[in-house]
Design a protein around this motif. Structure first.
Motif, PDB file in Angstrom:
ATOM      1  N   HIS A  49       0.901  -1.246  -0.019  1.00 51.32           N
ATOM      2  CA  HIS A  49      -0.126   0.039   0.121  1.00 51.32           C
ATOM      3  C   HIS A  49       0.719   1.090   0.012  1.00 51.32           C
ATOM      4  CE1 HIS A  49      -2.203   3.015   2.587  1.00 51.32           C
ATOM      5  NE2 HIS A  49      -2.662   3.179   1.483  1.00 51.32           N
ATOM      6  N   GLY A  50       0.601   2.094  -0.935  1.00 49.50           N
ATOM      7  CA  GLY A  50       1.408   3.421  -1.121  1.00 49.50           C
ATOM      8  C   GLY A  50       1.553   3.850  -2.262  1.00 49.50           C
ATOM      9  N   ASP A  51       2.188   5.167  -2.613  1.00 49.08           N
ATOM     10  CA  ASP A  51       2.244   6.000  -3.522  1.00 49.08           C
ATOM     11  C   ASP A  51       3.479   5.535  -4.593  1.00 49.08           C
ATOM     12  OD1 ASP A  51       2.664   7.982  -5.542  1.00 49.08           O
ATOM     13  OD2 ASP A  51       2.274   9.471  -4.124  1.00 49.08           O
ATOM     14  N   CYS A  52       3.272   5.119  -5.751  1.00 51.17           N
ATOM     15  CA  CYS A  52       4.135   4.594  -6.393  1.00 51.17           C
ATOM     16  C   CYS A  52       5.209   5.411  -7.012  1.00 51.17           C
ATOM     17  CB  CYS A  52       3.678   3.840  -7.556  1.00 51.17           C
ATOM     18  SG  CYS A  52       2.612   4.607  -8.793  1.00 51.17           S
ATOM     19  N   THR A  53       4.884   6.726  -6.947  1.00 46.27           N
ATOM     20  CA  THR A  53       5.926   7.907  -7.190  1.00 46.27           C
ATOM     21  C   THR A  53       6.944   8.192  -6.012  1.00 46.27           C
ATOM     22  OG1 THR A  53       4.671   9.480  -6.572  1.00 46.27           O
ATOM     23  CG2 THR A  53       4.378   8.839  -8.615  1.00 46.27           C
ATOM     24  N   LYS A  54       6.660   7.505  -4.865  1.00 43.58           N
ATOM     25  CA  LYS A  54       7.854   7.748  -3.976  1.00 43.58           C
ATOM     26  C   LYS A  54       9.001   6.605  -3.732  1.00 43.58           C
ATOM     27  CE  LYS A  54       4.845  10.898  -2.387  1.00 43.58           C
ATOM     28  NZ  LYS A  54       5.247  12.473  -2.511  1.00 43.58           N
ATOM     29  N   GLU A  76      -2.354   9.187 -15.841  1.00 46.00           N
ATOM     30  CA  GLU A  76      -1.073   9.098 -16.686  1.00 46.00           C
ATOM     31  C   GLU A  76       0.065   9.852 -16.091  1.00 46.00           C
ATOM     32  OE1 GLU A  76      -3.571  11.020 -19.234  1.00 46.00           O
ATOM     33  OE2 GLU A  76      -3.897   9.709 -20.681  1.00 46.00           O
ATOM     34  N   GLU A  77       0.001  10.956 -15.165  1.00 45.66           N
ATOM     35  CA  GLU A  77       1.268  11.626 -14.737  1.00 45.66           C
ATOM     36  C   GLU A  77       2.116  10.796 -13.655  1.00 45.66           C
ATOM     37  OE1 GLU A  77      -2.360  13.349 -12.562  1.00 45.66           O
ATOM     38  OE2 GLU A  77      -1.941  12.705 -14.576  1.00 45.66           O
ATOM     39  N   ILE A  78       1.067  10.241 -13.051  1.00 43.57           N
ATOM     40  CA  ILE A  78       1.674   8.935 -11.991  1.00 43.57           C
ATOM     41  C   ILE A  78       2.567   7.849 -12.740  1.00 43.57           C
ATOM     42  CG2 ILE A  78       1.319   7.226 -10.293  1.00 43.57           C
ATOM     43  CD1 ILE A  78      -1.015   9.025  -9.190  1.00 43.57           C
ATOM     44  N   ASN A  79       1.729   7.308 -13.790  1.00 48.23           N
ATOM     45  CA  ASN A  79       2.427   6.472 -14.521  1.00 48.23           C
ATOM     46  C   ASN A  79       3.734   6.863 -15.370  1.00 48.23           C
ATOM     47  OD1 ASN A  79       0.288   4.744 -13.960  1.00 48.23           O
ATOM     48  ND2 ASN A  79      -0.920   5.306 -15.980  1.00 48.23           N
ATOM     49  N   LEU A  80       3.613   8.073 -16.044  1.00 54.35           N
ATOM     50  CA  LEU A  80       5.022   8.502 -16.339  1.00 54.35           C
ATOM     51  C   LEU A  80       5.967   8.601 -15.322  1.00 54.35           C
ATOM     52  CD1 LEU A  80       6.620   9.810 -18.661  1.00 54.35           C
ATOM     53  CD2 LEU A  80       5.388  12.001 -18.410  1.00 54.35           C
ATOM     54  N   MET A  81       5.639   9.595 -14.220  1.00 51.01           N
ATOM     55  CA  MET A  81       6.689   9.597 -13.163  1.00 51.01           C
ATOM     56  C   MET A  81       7.371   8.598 -12.783  1.00 51.01           C
ATOM     57  SD  MET A  81       6.378  12.211  -9.602  1.00 51.01           S
ATOM     58  CE  MET A  81       5.657  13.491 -10.837  1.00 51.01           C
ATOM     59  N   SER A  82       6.481   7.552 -12.437  1.00 53.38           N
ATOM     60  CA  SER A  82       6.830   6.400 -11.679  1.00 53.38           C
ATOM     61  C   SER A  82       7.767   5.514 -12.618  1.00 53.38           C
ATOM     62  CB  SER A  82       5.716   5.447 -10.958  1.00 53.38           C
ATOM     63  OG  SER A  82       4.981   5.009 -12.126  1.00 53.38           O
ATOM     64  N   SER A  83       7.360   5.744 -14.014  1.00 54.81           N
ATOM     65  CA  SER A  83       8.200   4.565 -15.074  1.00 54.81           C
ATOM     66  C   SER A  83       9.655   5.305 -15.046  1.00 54.81           C
ATOM     67  CB  SER A  83       7.546   4.812 -16.329  1.00 54.81           C
ATOM     68  OG  SER A  83       6.146   4.105 -16.107  1.00 54.81           O
ATOM     69  N   LEU A  84       9.639   6.756 -14.975  1.00 52.87           N
ATOM     70  CA  LEU A  84      10.916   7.598 -15.115  1.00 52.87           C
ATOM     71  C   LEU A  84      11.854   7.073 -13.848  1.00 52.87           C
ATOM     72  CD1 LEU A  84       9.984  10.735 -16.930  1.00 52.87           C
ATOM     73  CD2 LEU A  84      10.833   8.509 -17.940  1.00 52.87           C
ATOM     74  N   ILE A  85      11.382   7.190 -12.813  1.00 55.11           N
ATOM     75  CA  ILE A  85      11.962   6.791 -11.629  1.00 55.11           C
ATOM     76  C   ILE A  85      12.297   5.379 -11.645  1.00 55.11           C
ATOM     77  CG2 ILE A  85      11.821   6.536  -8.862  1.00 55.11           C
ATOM     78  CD1 ILE A  85       9.614   8.647  -9.132  1.00 55.11           C
ATOM     79  N   ALA A  86      11.590   4.411 -11.961  1.00 51.68           N
ATOM     80  CA  ALA A  86      12.086   3.051 -12.247  1.00 51.68           C
ATOM     81  C   ALA A  86      13.090   3.101 -13.272  1.00 51.68           C
ATOM     82  CB  ALA A  86      10.927   2.263 -12.853  1.00 51.68           C
ATOM     83  N   LYS A  87      13.380   3.582 -14.318  1.00 50.54           N
ATOM     84  CA  LYS A  87      14.313   3.779 -15.160  1.00 50.54           C
ATOM     85  C   LYS A  87      15.531   4.278 -14.759  1.00 50.54           C
ATOM     86  CE  LYS A  87      14.830   2.446 -19.520  1.00 50.54           C
ATOM     87  NZ  LYS A  87      14.420   1.012 -19.981  1.00 50.54           N
ATOM     88  N   ASP A  88      15.354   5.429 -13.789  1.00 50.80           N
ATOM     89  CA  ASP A  88      16.505   5.741 -13.008  1.00 50.80           C
ATOM     90  C   ASP A  88      17.068   4.807 -12.089  1.00 50.80           C
ATOM     91  OD1 ASP A  88      18.290   8.193 -12.772  1.00 50.80           O
ATOM     92  OD2 ASP A  88      17.279   8.449 -10.681  1.00 50.80           O
ATOM     93  N   TYR A  89      16.409   3.803 -11.653  1.00 56.18           N
ATOM     94  CA  TYR A  89      16.968   2.805 -10.730  1.00 56.18           C
ATOM     95  C   TYR A  89      17.550   1.820 -11.424  1.00 56.18           C
ATOM     96  CZ  TYR A  89      15.371   4.345  -6.129  1.00 56.18           C
ATOM     97  OH  TYR A  89      15.046   4.852  -4.925  1.00 56.18           O
ATOM     98  N   GLY A  90      17.353   1.726 -13.008  1.00 59.60           N
ATOM     99  CA  GLY A  90      18.166   0.785 -13.906  1.00 59.60           C
ATOM    100  C   GLY A  90      17.241  -0.393 -14.053  1.00 59.60           C
ATOM    101  N   VAL A  91      15.916  -0.291 -13.979  1.00 62.24           N
ATOM    102  CA  VAL A  91      15.130  -1.146 -14.548  1.00 62.24           C
ATOM    103  C   VAL A  91      14.923  -1.368 -15.938  1.00 62.24           C
ATOM    104  CG1 VAL A  91      12.630  -1.881 -14.578  1.00 62.24           C
ATOM    105  CG2 VAL A  91      13.426  -0.868 -12.736  1.00 62.24           C
ATOM    106  N   ALA A  92      15.196  -2.578 -16.426  1.00 57.03           N
ATOM    107  CA  ALA A  92      15.561  -2.747 -18.002  1.00 57.03           C
ATOM    108  C   ALA A  92      14.280  -2.378 -18.880  1.00 57.03           C
ATOM    109  CB  ALA A  92      16.039  -4.090 -18.082  1.00 57.03           C
ATOM    110  N   LYS A  93      13.161  -2.678 -18.404  1.00 60.35           N
ATOM    111  CA  LYS A  93      12.083  -2.437 -19.196  1.00 60.35           C
ATOM    112  C   LYS A  93      10.771  -1.760 -18.529  1.00 60.35           C
ATOM    113  CE  LYS A  93       9.122  -4.512 -22.928  1.00 60.35           C
ATOM    114  NZ  LYS A  93       9.085  -5.835 -23.817  1.00 60.35           N
ATOM    115  N   THR A  94      10.402  -0.774 -18.916  1.00 62.11           N
ATOM    116  CA  THR A  94       9.130  -0.016 -18.200  1.00 62.11           C
ATOM    117  C   THR A  94       8.148  -0.045 -19.362  1.00 62.11           C
ATOM    118  OG1 THR A  94      10.114   2.099 -18.933  1.00 62.11           O
ATOM    119  CG2 THR A  94      10.761   1.431 -16.668  1.00 62.11           C
ATOM    120  N   ILE A  95       7.107  -0.083 -18.532  1.00 55.25           N
ATOM    121  CA  ILE A  95       5.763  -0.335 -19.564  1.00 55.25           C
ATOM    122  C   ILE A  95       4.656   0.678 -18.901  1.00 55.25           C
ATOM    123  CG2 ILE A  95       3.829  -1.550 -20.480  1.00 55.25           C
ATOM    124  CD1 ILE A  95       5.750  -3.922 -20.215  1.00 55.25           C
ATOM    125  N   ALA A  96       4.180   1.603 -19.496  1.00 54.44           N
ATOM    126  CA  ALA A  96       3.276   2.710 -19.126  1.00 54.44           C
ATOM    127  C   ALA A  96       1.832   2.683 -19.741  1.00 54.44           C
ATOM    128  CB  ALA A  96       3.801   3.922 -18.743  1.00 54.44           C
TER     129      ALA A  96
END
Length: 217
Positions: A49-54, A76-96
């Motif tokens: 339970h939580g905010d996926c942009t945190k 959409e803004e949450i999907n974009l922000m969380s995907s970019l954060i995931a990318k910054d952590y080195g996740v190989a593939k992001t889907i939004a």
């Protein structure tokens, strides 16, 4: 494979349910506490339970170890922000997910690997079925340069009761499956196409109309 899904609404839940129990390390994140409780009792997955942009929530979900991050919340803004954060952590593939098709190019330019618009997919699917009489079902392959058509062989079709090797076929297609008495079979050159049977045909997109007519008219 380690997969994180942010957002367990209709799309996220359906995806999680499909993936659950298939050997994936699956983590779900949602802002709705009650929904998290319900889903955690239903699926074989860790539910947070939580905010996926945190970043704290993403780190609790194991973002540094994730192979795929999927953001399908209703915003959409949450999907974009969380995907970019995931990318910054080195996740190989992001889907939004996006609801507005015009945002698709923006998401891709900003670095999201795969952008999905269910509304656009549904609209395109319905449009293609309207434009292609005789097609029972279809699927888009790759980047849209090929399609898989599901067709029924009519009684008066010129291919009915012929073996695949004897069709004198046009180019740019391949029969990949035949349903015989509701059983799916992989055909070979000696497989006979019987009236009323359903077949799956892989076709280059620019040859779809020609191939559809070849089998159904």
């Amino acid at each position: 494979m380690y997969i994180i899904i942010a957002g367990i609404g209709r799309v996220g839940y359906t995806l999680a349910k499909s993936l659950s129990g298939k050997g994936y390390d699956l983590v779900l994140i949602d802002i709705d506490k009650e929904k998290c409780k319900t889903i955690s009792a239903e699926l074989d997955a860790l539910v947070i339970h939580g905010d996926c942009t945190k970043t704290k929530i993403l780190e609790d979900a194991g973002i540094e170890d994730a192979d795929i991050f999927i953001a399908v919340t209703g915003k959409e803004e949450i999907n974009l922000m969380s995907s970019l954060i995931a990318k910054d952590y080195g996740v190989a593939k992001t889907i939004a997910r996006v609801s507005e098709p015009e945002y698709k190019d923006v998401f891709e330019r900003l670095g999201v690997d795969v952008v999905i618009s269910p509304e656009l997919v549904a609209a395109n699917y319905i449009e293609k079925l309207i434009e292609r009489p005789g097609v029972v079902d279809l699927a888009i392959v790759g980047r849209g340069d090929a399609e898989i058509l599901e067709l029924v062989i009519p009684q008066n079709s010129k291919v009915a009761n012929k073996k695949i090797k004897d069709l004198g076929r046009p180019k740019d297609y391949l029969i990949i499956a035949v349903y015989e008495d509701k059983e799916l079979k992989i055909p070979d050159g000696n497989t006979e196409l019987k009236p009323g049977e359903r077949i799956l045909v892989l076709v280059k997109s620019d040859s779809v109309d020609e191939i559809r007519k070849f089998f159904t008219e």
